[in-house]
Design a protein around this motif. Structure first.
Motif, PDB file in Angstrom:
ATOM      1  N   HIS A  26       0.822  -1.218   0.000  1.00  0.00           N
ATOM      2  CA  HIS A  26       0.000   0.000   0.000  1.00  0.00           C
ATOM      3  C   HIS A  26       0.854   1.266   0.000  1.00  0.00           C
ATOM      4  CE1 HIS A  26      -3.034   2.935   1.100  1.00  0.00           C
ATOM      5  NE2 HIS A  26      -2.315   3.248   2.152  1.00  0.00           N
ATOM      6  N   LEU A  27       2.000   1.210   0.706  1.00  0.00           N
ATOM      7  CA  LEU A  27       2.799   2.408   0.939  1.00  0.00           C
ATOM      8  C   LEU A  27       4.275   2.045   0.961  1.00  0.00           C
ATOM      9  CD1 LEU A  27       2.580   5.473   2.000  1.00  0.00           C
ATOM     10  CD2 LEU A  27       2.954   4.464   4.241  1.00  0.00           C
ATOM     11  N   SER A  28       5.086   2.910   0.391  1.00  0.00           N
ATOM     12  CA  SER A  28       6.531   2.803   0.482  1.00  0.00           C
ATOM     13  C   SER A  28       7.059   4.206   0.768  1.00  0.00           C
ATOM     14  CB  SER A  28       7.103   2.260  -0.831  1.00  0.00           C
ATOM     15  OG  SER A  28       8.482   2.041  -0.695  1.00  0.00           O
ATOM     16  N   SER A  29       8.209   4.287   1.417  1.00  0.00           N
ATOM     17  CA  SER A  29       8.761   5.587   1.807  1.00  0.00           C
ATOM     18  C   SER A  29      10.045   5.912   1.078  1.00  0.00           C
ATOM     19  CB  SER A  29       9.074   5.608   3.311  1.00  0.00           C
ATOM     20  OG  SER A  29       7.919   5.476   4.072  1.00  0.00           O
ATOM     21  N   VAL A  30      10.237   7.191   0.842  1.00  0.00           N
ATOM     22  CA  VAL A  30      11.504   7.744   0.383  1.00  0.00           C
ATOM     23  C   VAL A  30      11.847   8.837   1.384  1.00  0.00           C
ATOM     24  CG1 VAL A  30      12.646   9.084  -1.421  1.00  0.00           C
ATOM     25  CG2 VAL A  30      11.080   7.270  -2.053  1.00  0.00           C
ATOM     26  N   TYR A  31      13.010   8.698   2.037  1.00  0.00           N
ATOM     27  CA  TYR A  31      13.426   9.725   2.991  1.00  0.00           C
ATOM     28  C   TYR A  31      13.936  10.936   2.237  1.00  0.00           C
ATOM     29  CZ  TYR A  31      13.145   6.077   6.513  1.00  0.00           C
ATOM     30  OH  TYR A  31      12.702   5.092   7.343  1.00  0.00           O
ATOM     31  N   VAL A  32      13.428  12.109   2.603  1.00  0.00           N
ATOM     32  CA  VAL A  32      13.790  13.343   1.910  1.00  0.00           C
ATOM     33  C   VAL A  32      14.272  14.390   2.904  1.00  0.00           C
ATOM     34  CG1 VAL A  32      12.187  12.870   0.010  1.00  0.00           C
ATOM     35  CG2 VAL A  32      11.414  14.256   1.936  1.00  0.00           C
ATOM     36  N   ASP A  33      15.152  15.260   2.429  1.00  0.00           N
ATOM     37  CA  ASP A  33      15.683  16.304   3.310  1.00  0.00           C
ATOM     38  C   ASP A  33      14.800  17.543   3.364  1.00  0.00           C
ATOM     39  OD1 ASP A  33      16.208  17.304   0.778  1.00  0.00           O
ATOM     40  OD2 ASP A  33      18.376  17.189   0.970  1.00  0.00           O
ATOM     41  N   PRO A  69      18.257  10.212  12.979  1.00  0.00           N
ATOM     42  CA  PRO A  69      19.667   9.980  12.639  1.00  0.00           C
ATOM     43  C   PRO A  69      19.896   8.688  11.841  1.00  0.00           C
ATOM     44  CG  PRO A  69      19.486  10.690  14.912  1.00  0.00           C
ATOM     45  CD  PRO A  69      18.072  10.476  14.417  1.00  0.00           C
ATOM     46  N   ALA A  70      19.148   7.645  12.133  1.00  0.00           N
ATOM     47  CA  ALA A  70      19.308   6.384  11.391  1.00  0.00           C
ATOM     48  C   ALA A  70      18.903   6.564   9.932  1.00  0.00           C
ATOM     49  CB  ALA A  70      18.497   5.274  12.045  1.00  0.00           C
ATOM     50  N   ALA A  71      17.859   7.345   9.695  1.00  0.00           N
ATOM     51  CA  ALA A  71      17.412   7.590   8.319  1.00  0.00           C
ATOM     52  C   ALA A  71      18.476   8.363   7.551  1.00  0.00           C
ATOM     53  CB  ALA A  71      16.092   8.347   8.309  1.00  0.00           C
ATOM     54  N   LYS A  72      19.045   9.374   8.180  1.00  0.00           N
ATOM     55  CA  LYS A  72      20.097  10.159   7.516  1.00  0.00           C
ATOM     56  C   LYS A  72      21.308   9.287   7.188  1.00  0.00           C
ATOM     57  CE  LYS A  72      19.126  14.768   9.355  1.00  0.00           C
ATOM     58  NZ  LYS A  72      18.804  15.423   8.111  1.00  0.00           N
ATOM     59  N   ALA A  73      21.722   8.455   8.137  1.00  0.00           N
ATOM     60  CA  ALA A  73      22.895   7.592   7.921  1.00  0.00           C
ATOM     61  C   ALA A  73      22.619   6.568   6.819  1.00  0.00           C
ATOM     62  CB  ALA A  73      23.268   6.884   9.217  1.00  0.00           C
ATOM     63  N   PHE A  74      21.449   5.966   6.838  1.00  0.00           N
ATOM     64  CA  PHE A  74      21.060   4.983   5.829  1.00  0.00           C
ATOM     65  C   PHE A  74      21.072   5.619   4.443  1.00  0.00           C
ATOM     66  CE2 PHE A  74      17.385   3.176   3.438  1.00  0.00           C
ATOM     67  CZ  PHE A  74      17.897   1.910   3.208  1.00  0.00           C
ATOM     68  N   LYS A  75      20.395   6.749   4.347  1.00  0.00           N
ATOM     69  CA  LYS A  75      20.267   7.447   3.069  1.00  0.00           C
ATOM     70  C   LYS A  75      21.633   7.887   2.537  1.00  0.00           C
ATOM     71  CE  LYS A  75      18.573  11.673   2.568  1.00  0.00           C
ATOM     72  NZ  LYS A  75      17.742  12.852   2.514  1.00  0.00           N
ATOM     73  N   SER A  76      22.454   8.501   3.363  1.00  0.00           N
ATOM     74  CA  SER A  76      23.752   8.999   2.890  1.00  0.00           C
ATOM     75  C   SER A  76      24.698   7.849   2.539  1.00  0.00           C
ATOM     76  CB  SER A  76      24.386   9.948   3.904  1.00  0.00           C
ATOM     77  OG  SER A  76      24.717   9.270   5.092  1.00  0.00           O
ATOM     78  N   SER A  77      24.609   6.737   3.251  1.00  0.00           N
ATOM     79  CA  SER A  77      25.458   5.578   2.936  1.00  0.00           C
ATOM     80  C   SER A  77      25.093   4.986   1.581  1.00  0.00           C
ATOM     81  CB  SER A  77      25.332   4.499   4.021  1.00  0.00           C
ATOM     82  OG  SER A  77      25.875   4.965   5.229  1.00  0.00           O
ATOM     83  N   GLY A  92      18.645  13.752  -1.780  1.00  0.00           N
ATOM     84  CA  GLY A  92      19.563  12.853  -1.108  1.00  0.00           C
ATOM     85  C   GLY A  92      19.443  11.394  -1.493  1.00  0.00           C
ATOM     86  N   ASN A  93      18.699  11.094  -2.557  1.00  0.00           N
ATOM     87  CA  ASN A  93      18.494   9.701  -2.956  1.00  0.00           C
ATOM     88  C   ASN A  93      18.865   9.474  -4.413  1.00  0.00           C
ATOM     89  OD1 ASN A  93      16.934   8.816  -0.495  1.00  0.00           O
ATOM     90  ND2 ASN A  93      15.617  10.470  -1.242  1.00  0.00           N
ATOM     91  N   LEU A  94      19.312   8.275  -4.687  1.00  0.00           N
ATOM     92  CA  LEU A  94      19.429   7.815  -6.061  1.00  0.00           C
ATOM     93  C   LEU A  94      18.209   6.938  -6.339  1.00  0.00           C
ATOM     94  CD1 LEU A  94      23.211   6.855  -6.165  1.00  0.00           C
ATOM     95  CD2 LEU A  94      22.106   8.922  -7.087  1.00  0.00           C
ATOM     96  N   ILE A  95      17.592   7.160  -7.477  1.00  0.00           N
ATOM     97  CA  ILE A  95      16.384   6.439  -7.877  1.00  0.00           C
ATOM     98  C   ILE A  95      16.658   5.755  -9.207  1.00  0.00           C
ATOM     99  CG2 ILE A  95      13.935   6.621  -8.453  1.00  0.00           C
ATOM    100  CD1 ILE A  95      14.530   7.438  -5.534  1.00  0.00           C
TER     101      ILE A  95
END
Length: 128
Positions: free
Chosen positions: A4-11, A61-69, A119-122
């Protein structure tokens, strides 16, 4: 059961909404204020009742670290299916979108990878 739903972390939710609607072509589905942020989703105009993509703030902080890694390692966060990767690549490049990978064929698929400016590659994918 279905997705139903998926997320993309955005700054930045405003910047993300502009990119995902005005550039990629999704349409806003839901916008509900939640303090500083919003529950903000977009959907494909071809499937307005389909899977929603949540433009989720990356404050944790976990989202930022995950996304940047993932970004640093060149790994796309998610993938969107398109009918013609070459045509979509040309359209998006004409709008100034930066690509980390130009269209490449891999067996039964052709892919390209773009920078969503948040901050994401798609990855965009065409199945043959």
């Amino acid at each position: 059961m279905r997705i139903h739903l998926s997320s993309v972390y955005v700054d930045d939710q405003d910047k993300a909404l502009r990119f995902y609607t005005e550039v990629l072509g999704f349409v806003k589905k839901v916008e509900v204020p939640l303090g500083e942020d919003r529950w903000l989703t977009v959907v494909s105009p071809q499937d307005p009742d389909g899977t929603e993509l949540l433009l989720e703030p990356d404050r944790h902080p976990a989202a930022k670290a995950f996304k940047s890694s993932l970004f640093a390692d060149g790994i796309p966060l998610t993938a969107f299916q398109v009918d013609d990767v070459a045509a979509e690549f040309a359209r998006l490049q004409g709008l100034g979108v930066r690509f980390a990978q130009e269209p490449q064929a891999f067996g039964p698929v052709t892919t390209a990878v773009l920078d969503d400016t948040c901050g994401n590659l798609i990855q965009i994918v065409q199945h043959h």
